[in-house]
Enzyme design. Sequence first.
Site, short mmCIF file in Angstrom:
data_model
loop_
_atom_site.label_atom_id
_atom_site.label_comp_id
_atom_site.label_asym_id
_atom_site.label_seq_id
_atom_site.Cartn_x
_atom_site.Cartn_y
_atom_site.Cartn_z
N LYS A 143 0.50 -0.79 15.10
CA LYS A 143 1.91 -0.84 15.53
C LYS A 143 2.32 -2.09 16.31
CE LYS A 143 3.57 2.88 13.88
NZ LYS A 143 3.45 2.34 12.52
N PRO A 170 -5.01 -0.67 18.55
CA PRO A 170 -4.65 -1.05 17.18
C PRO A 170 -4.79 0.05 16.12
CG PRO A 170 -6.71 -2.10 17.84
CD PRO A 170 -6.17 -1.42 19.05
N TYR A 189 3.35 6.34 10.67
CA TYR A 189 2.57 5.19 10.22
C TYR A 189 3.46 4.16 9.53
CZ TYR A 189 -1.55 2.60 8.77
OH TYR A 189 -2.50 1.61 8.61
N TYR A 241 -9.65 4.91 7.10
CA TYR A 241 -9.92 5.18 8.52
C TYR A 241 -11.03 6.23 8.57
CZ TYR A 241 -5.56 2.89 10.02
OH TYR A 241 -4.56 1.98 10.29
N HIS A 288 0.85 -1.19 0.00
CA HIS A 288 0.00 0.00 0.00
C HIS A 288 0.88 1.24 0.00
CE1 HIS A 288 -4.02 -1.73 1.61
NE2 HIS A 288 -3.39 -2.60 0.85
P1 RFL Z 1 1.17 -12.70 20.84
O1 RFL Z 1 0.82 -12.67 19.39
O2 RFL Z 1 0.10 -12.49 21.82
O3 RFL Z 1 1.88 -14.10 21.11
C1 RFL Z 1 2.15 -14.57 22.41
C2 RFL Z 1 2.16 -16.08 22.37
O4 RFL Z 1 2.46 -16.60 23.66
C3 RFL Z 1 1.56 -17.64 23.97
N1 RFL Z 1 1.47 -17.77 25.43
C4 RFL Z 1 2.16 -18.69 26.14
N2 RFL Z 1 3.03 -19.63 25.76
C5 RFL Z 1 3.55 -20.43 26.74
N3 RFL Z 1 3.23 -20.30 28.05
C6 RFL Z 1 2.36 -19.36 28.48
N4 RFL Z 1 2.05 -19.23 29.75
C7 RFL Z 1 1.79 -18.50 27.50
N5 RFL Z 1 0.91 -17.48 27.56
C8 RFL Z 1 0.72 -17.04 26.30
C9 RFL Z 1 0.27 -17.23 23.29
O5 RFL Z 1 -0.61 -18.34 23.08
C10 RFL Z 1 0.80 -16.65 21.99
O6 RFL Z 1 0.93 -17.62 20.98
O7 RFL Z 1 2.31 -11.63 21.18
P2 RFL Z 1 3.56 -11.10 20.31
O8 RFL Z 1 4.30 -12.25 19.69
O9 RFL Z 1 4.26 -10.14 21.16
O10 RFL Z 1 2.89 -10.35 19.06
C11 RFL Z 1 2.16 -9.16 19.26
C12 RFL Z 1 1.02 -9.04 18.24
O11 RFL Z 1 0.27 -10.23 18.26
C13 RFL Z 1 0.11 -7.85 18.51
O12 RFL Z 1 0.85 -6.74 18.93
C14 RFL Z 1 -0.70 -7.44 17.26
O13 RFL Z 1 -1.65 -8.43 16.93
C15 RFL Z 1 -1.41 -6.12 17.49
N6 RFL Z 1 -2.24 -5.71 16.33
C16 RFL Z 1 -1.68 -5.10 15.23
N7 RFL Z 1 -0.35 -4.93 15.16
C17 RFL Z 1 0.22 -4.41 14.02
O14 RFL Z 1 1.45 -4.24 13.97
N8 RFL Z 1 -0.53 -4.04 12.93
C18 RFL Z 1 -1.89 -4.19 12.92
O15 RFL Z 1 -2.52 -3.91 11.91
C19 RFL Z 1 -2.51 -4.70 14.12
N9 RFL Z 1 -3.84 -4.86 14.17
C20 RFL Z 1 -3.62 -5.94 16.35
C21 RFL Z 1 -4.41 -5.48 15.24
C22 RFL Z 1 -4.23 -6.62 17.39
C23 RFL Z 1 -5.59 -6.83 17.36
N10 RFL Z 1 -6.16 -7.57 18.43
C24 RFL Z 1 -6.94 -8.73 18.22
C25 RFL Z 1 -5.57 -7.39 19.74
C26 RFL Z 1 -5.77 -5.69 15.21
C27 RFL Z 1 -6.36 -6.33 16.28
C28 RFL Z 1 -7.87 -6.49 16.23
C1 PHB Z 2 -6.16 -4.85 9.98
O1 PHB Z 2 -6.08 -4.98 8.73
O2 PHB Z 2 -6.50 -5.77 10.72
C2 PHB Z 2 -5.81 -3.54 10.58
C3 PHB Z 2 -5.42 -2.48 9.77
C4 PHB Z 2 -5.09 -1.26 10.35
C5 PHB Z 2 -5.17 -1.10 11.72
C6 PHB Z 2 -5.55 -2.16 12.53
C7 PHB Z 2 -5.88 -3.38 11.96
O3 PHB Z 2 -4.88 0.11 12.28
#
Ligand code: RFL
Ligand code: PHB
Length: 395
Positions: free
Chosen positions: A297, A293, A385, A201, A72
């Site tokens: 980031k 989110p 961003y 957005y 993008h």
């Molecule tokens: P995770 O992905 O939570 O992984 C942690 C792992 O540890 C496991 N775990 C354990 N394992 C062993 N023993 C235990 N006691 C444990 N407890 C937990 C878990 O099962 C899991 O597999 O953390 P990590 O690796 O630090 O990654 C972080 C990201 O997942 C998170 O920051 C992002 O998903 C946030 N996020 C976004 N980030 C972006 O950079 N760009 C985005 O567009 C974006 N959109 C989002 C998001 C997060 C969202 N939600 C659902 C919170 C959109 C959403 C809706």
């Molecule tokens: C997504 O595609 O899930 C998404 C995109 C932008 C955001 C958060 C989530 O700021």
Amino acid sequence: MHTQVGIVGAGPAGLLLGQMLHLQGIDSIIVENRSREYVIERVRAGVLEQGTVDLMIELGVGERLRREGLPHRGLYLSFAGARHYLNLAELTGGKTITVYGQNEVVKDLIAARVASGRALYFNVEQVAIQDADSHRPEITFQKDGREDQIECDFIAGCDGFHGICRPSIPPGSIKSYERDYPFAWLGILAEAAPSSEELVYTFHHRGFALFSMRSPKITRLYFQVPPDEEIDKWSDEAIWDEMLTRMTTDDGWKPNRGPIIQKSITPMRSFVAEPMRYGRLFLAGDAAHIVPPTGAKGLNLAATDVMVLASGLAEYYTRGTMRLLDDYSATCLRRVWKAQRFSWWMTQTLHRFPGESEFDYRRQLADLDYLTSSLAAMTSLAENYVGLPLDVPLT
Ligand code: RFL
Ligand code: PHB
């Protein structure tokens, strides 16, 4: 068992770290309390900064990302019935972002881990950390009902916000800073071709909404709901009505409708734990910090943390010095706080806060009008961003 680096958690942080260490010839064992299927299917982030894409390619896990990821060059900010295009690439000297699902990132990293032949255990239980402040920290756990332990030189706490690593640090040795938001996001995946090539957005009188995608056939959409909302209260019909009410612009643009194949509610929180280290336990990714989110980031911050950590560990094993590891927390936190600031700012610019008045609504519209007409303001959004640089060299 013994390993050089014990990694708790097979999310993006733990798996990326494992791959970086593997390429440097450093051994690690990854323990994950969920199943492989659960970890691969978990729907979360979608936006990768250029630096995260470059990292995946450098680590030899970028082939499918290069083929299937959707680059993008810009995004839209939509308010008062009109979409305004911000050309991120032009504003940042050519930097772009790529839309590629976090579950795809995780799938590619698990495949690389399996191919490397290094240990990755799913479905472990009762994971605990012992003696983190000693020279021989241990991870203990149960697998198939049997007790096991891993003696480590170092432990990487990559177990996300609800993991056990951060809570195993004595309270006096770590401080946390946090903020909750008075809303959550209801998110869906729909079988519908994206009707825009770039993200939209939206700031609407009824609240925030976001148009994103996962592939040429799958649309990803979100809108702001009250923090304690229950997903079962929302029929598919009601979700589409609300999405379309908030997103449709005066020129008739709107998302394409299609069957909803996944829906969930995500709470919004800002959180930072300092320092990101206790003895030989290093916290990385969501285990150390959470951002709302809106700025996309979280995953990108996790990737930068483990890049810094892997460099420190490589320096330790090649030169025997703790210099980069000693700087780990400060190096990461500087960038983490800037991403916190940006994520908070995007969130408060684009959401409606309960209790605010029509004055505040008008002020927010003026904010967005300024943002989309001032080159300085657009450049500031764009450089944050696409991802700020790390301020220090990693060698
Ligand atoms: P995770 O992905 O939570 O992984 C942690 C792992 O540890 C496991 N775990 C354990 N394992 C062993 N023993 C235990 N006691 C444990 N407890 C937990 C878990 O099962 C899991 O597999 O953390 P990590 O690796 O630090 O990654 C972080 C990201 O997942 C998170 O920051 C992002 O998903 C946030 N996020 C976004 N980030 C972006 O950079 N760009 C985005 O567009 C974006 N959109 C989002 C998001 C997060 C969202 N939600 C659902 C919170 C959109 C959403 C809706
Ligand atoms: C997504 O595609 O899930 C998404 C995109 C932008 C955001 C958060 C989530 O700021």
